[in-house]
Enzyme design. Structure first.
Site, PDB file in Angstrom:
ATOM      1  N   ASP A  12      -6.589  22.309  35.527  1.00 11.81           N
ATOM      2  CA  ASP A  12      -5.927  20.824  34.131  1.00 11.81           C
ATOM      3  C   ASP A  12      -6.445  19.658  34.290  1.00 11.81           C
ATOM      4  O   ASP A  12      -5.710  18.656  33.626  1.00 11.81           O
ATOM      5  CB  ASP A  12      -4.935  21.372  33.655  1.00 11.81           C
ATOM      6  CG  ASP A  12      -4.804  22.579  33.409  1.00 11.81           C
ATOM      7  OD1 ASP A  12      -5.717  23.545  33.029  1.00 11.81           O
ATOM      8  OD2 ASP A  12      -3.006  23.222  34.114  1.00 11.81           O
ATOM      9  N   HIS A  40     -10.440  25.459  29.810  1.00 11.22           N
ATOM     10  CA  HIS A  40     -11.135  24.527  29.132  1.00 11.22           C
ATOM     11  C   HIS A  40     -11.069  23.673  28.161  1.00 11.22           C
ATOM     12  O   HIS A  40     -11.677  24.386  27.801  1.00 11.22           O
ATOM     13  CB  HIS A  40     -12.575  24.425  30.477  1.00 11.22           C
ATOM     14  CG  HIS A  40     -13.119  24.199  31.609  1.00 11.22           C
ATOM     15  ND1 HIS A  40     -12.673  23.662  32.799  1.00 11.22           N
ATOM     16  CD2 HIS A  40     -13.600  25.472  32.426  1.00 11.22           C
ATOM     17  CE1 HIS A  40     -12.884  24.043  33.764  1.00 11.22           C
ATOM     18  NE2 HIS A  40     -13.636  25.242  33.717  1.00 11.22           N
TER      19      HIS A  40
HETATM   20  P1  GDP Z   1     -10.075  21.585  33.449  1.00  9.79           P
HETATM   21  O1  GDP Z   1      -8.941  22.698  33.394  1.00  9.79           O
HETATM   22  O2  GDP Z   1      -9.862  20.556  34.653  1.00  9.79           O
HETATM   23  O3  GDP Z   1     -11.018  21.237  32.444  1.00  9.79           O
HETATM   24  O4  GDP Z   1      -9.149  20.448  31.890  1.00  9.79           O
HETATM   25  P2  GDP Z   1      -7.573  20.678  30.634  1.00  9.79           P
HETATM   26  O5  GDP Z   1      -9.074  21.418  29.598  1.00  9.79           O
HETATM   27  O6  GDP Z   1      -7.150  22.139  30.771  1.00  9.79           O
HETATM   28  O7  GDP Z   1      -7.346  20.011  30.522  1.00  9.79           O
HETATM   29  C1  GDP Z   1      -7.825  18.143  30.456  1.00  9.79           C
HETATM   30  C2  GDP Z   1      -6.957  18.062  28.723  1.00  9.79           C
HETATM   31  O8  GDP Z   1      -7.290  16.684  28.880  1.00  9.79           O
HETATM   32  C3  GDP Z   1      -8.288  18.843  27.432  1.00  9.79           C
HETATM   33  O9  GDP Z   1      -6.540  19.152  26.170  1.00  9.79           O
HETATM   34  C4  GDP Z   1      -9.090  17.464  27.686  1.00  9.79           C
HETATM   35  O10 GDP Z   1      -8.985  17.198  26.383  1.00  9.79           O
HETATM   36  C5  GDP Z   1      -8.138  16.178  27.575  1.00  9.79           C
HETATM   37  N1  GDP Z   1      -8.733  15.220  27.739  1.00  9.79           N
HETATM   38  C6  GDP Z   1      -9.818  15.379  29.005  1.00  9.79           C
HETATM   39  N2  GDP Z   1     -10.018  14.004  29.610  1.00  9.79           N
HETATM   40  C7  GDP Z   1      -9.541  12.958  28.840  1.00  9.79           C
HETATM   41  C8  GDP Z   1      -9.144  11.737  28.410  1.00  9.79           C
HETATM   42  O11 GDP Z   1      -9.769  11.268  29.476  1.00  9.79           O
HETATM   43  N3  GDP Z   1      -8.219  11.156  28.523  1.00  9.79           N
HETATM   44  C9  GDP Z   1      -7.384  12.312  26.990  1.00  9.79           C
HETATM   45  N4  GDP Z   1      -6.155  11.760  26.024  1.00  9.79           N
HETATM   46  N5  GDP Z   1      -7.427  13.683  27.273  1.00  9.79           N
HETATM   47  C10 GDP Z   1      -8.860  14.329  27.819  1.00  9.79           C
END
Ligand code: GDP
Length: 430
Positions: A12, A40
């Site tokens: 995440d 994701h």
């Molecule tokens: P992954 O499994 O590593 O892809 O991560 P997730 O998608 O589960 O969690 C990342 C969350 O953070 C998601 O809701 C993204 O839309 C959000 N996100 C990613 N980068 C950023 C950022 O730089 N700022 C903010 N506020 N949200 C972000």
């Protein structure tokens, strides 16, 4: 050339966003491990999507999305996910599924649930997607490869043989209904027809693509701390989350992986049980959870509230080292703008001694965080595109963490969208 995008921590970290962004300049995006047990979240011009099985390149017409042999392939889930994005006006993506990928069987999902029930309070916090039973069977050599769906004689014999084994456990250990081989065979025929249009020889496809100079992204699921060898065993996932495994789970030579982007979130979060040294509780946790990510820190697959904590330099330095990091993408930094001061975990105190080295699980369970406080920047940094335009305290936070983890932070993400990214020259060399 091959680039890997992987996580430093518990997952995440925002790998989906970084993959979606880097896919703009890639030809192929490959999932190489894991299954539909994590997700994701991607925000782009088509809307907001939670992907569980499809690679994060599916939103572009120019990329081929590949499910590598290392993935736990849940065929109905893949097909459902594909349908759900096309229904939201994303053009039909080009998909290639490895003929060597193995299939998550309906009984894997049931065994996952039954085992969690049996273990009761001692469970591993499984998402009950069948992942652990799937990988157990793969390595016990009783898994089903996609290619086997197309060999009727083999399939029939293997279904009979597997049901005999599984039914002993169902009857005597779990006291649950038995599997009917004829019914299972019918389900596998349906799976075969669903997946047939997408199946191919992935390693041959990637070999050809690399010879033609194409760019391939390997998209990791979860992060270093969930790796079965190097993570917080046994609270780990069942397939390797390391970039190195990308070579195996996609079928490419290890030396082709030339860039390893390790994604680190500006604070910590984790889903499920297991040691989490810098974890917060109470109001502080509630506030960070509510403000975190893009609309709160809740699991993309399960909706479970994520555990949250301060940035952990010990875990992240270790996480980056095991990945073989060439670049750190530092994400979700915008969320911390509300804090007057920001604690960072710089060491673990274990049995009265302070260490910056990440320990084995038995010692980790006794670790207490050593925190250092940095001043906050108290403003919204979304929309900033140049590193120099970030508030000084924000740059100080980034540079402090970079020096503690020892790997170059070359990308800073300050929002969930594709364009919310700041590229940065780092004085550190990987
Ligand atoms: P992954 O499994 O590593 O892809 O991560 P997730 O998608 O589960 O969690 C990342 C969350 O953070 C998601 O809701 C993204 O839309 C959000 N996100 C990613 N980068 C950023 C950022 O730089 N700022 C903010 N506020 N949200 C972000």
């Amino acid at each position: 050339m091959v680039k890997a995008i992987v996580g430093a921590n518990w997952g995440d970290e925002g790998k989906g966003k970084i993959t979606d962004m880097m896919a703009q300049e890639a030809d192929i995006v490959v999932r190489f491990q894991g299954g539909a047990n994590a997700g994701h979240t991607i925000v782009n011009n088509y809307g907001k999507f939670a992907l569980h099985t499809l690679p994060s390149g599916v939103f572009y017409g120019h990329t081929t999305s590949v499910i590598g042999n290392g993935v736990a392939l849940d065929i109905p889930k893949l097909i459902r996910e594909l349908k759900s994005i096309v229904e939201r006006n994303v053009p039909q993506p080009k998909i290639l599924v490895s003929d060597r990928a193995q299939i998550v069987m309906p009984y894997h999902i049931l065994f996952d649930q039954y085992e969690e029930e049996r273990l009761g309070g001692k469970s591993f916090g499984s998402t009950k997607s069948g992942i652990a039973p799937f990988y157990s069977d793969k390595y016990a050599k009783i898994g089903f490869q996609v290619s086997e769906l197309f060999d009727e004689e083999l399939l029939r014999e293997k279904v009979e043989r597997t049901c005999q084994l599984k039914n002993v456990l169902l009857e005597h250990l779990y006291h649950k209904p038995l599997i009917d081989p004829a019914q299972l065979l019918e389900i596998l025929h349906e799976y075969r027809d669903m997946i047939a249009p997408y199946v191919g020889d992935v390693s041959a496809f990637l070999d050809k693509a690399l010879k033609e100079g194409k760019t391939v992204l390997l998209e990791g699921q979860l992060g270093t701390l969930k790796d079965p060898d190097h993570g917080i065993y046994p609270m780990v996932t069942s397939s390797s989350t390391l970039a190195a495994y990308g070579a195996i789970g996609a079928g490419v030579p290890p030396y082709e992986i030339q860039q390893i982007v390790t994604v680190c979130k500006a604070y910590s979060s984790a889903v499920g049980a297991g040691a989490f040294v810098s974890e917060l509780s109470g109001d502080q946790a509630e506030e960070l959870r509510r403000r975190g990510g893009d609309g709160g820190e809740y699991g993309a697959t399960t909706g479970r509230p994520r555990r949250v904590g301060w940035f952990d330099c010990v875990a992240s330095r270790y996480g980056c080292r095991l990945q073989g990091t060439t670049d750190v993408a530092f994400t979700v930094l915008d969320v911390l703008g509300y804090l007057d001061e920001i604690p960072v975990c710089v060491g673990y105190e274990i049995d009265g001694e302070v260490t910056a080295d990440f320990p084995v699980t038995s010692r980790l369970n006794r670790a207490k965080p050593v925190l250092e406080k940095l001043p906050g920047w108290k403003c919204d940094i979304r929309g900033i595109r140049n590193y120099g335009d970030l508030p000084e305290n924000c740059r100080r936070y980034i540079e402090f963490i970079e020096s503690r983890i020892g790997y170059p932070i070359t990308m800073v993400s300050n929002g969930p969208g594709r364009d919310d990214i700041i590229y940065r020259e780092s004085a550190l060399k990987a």
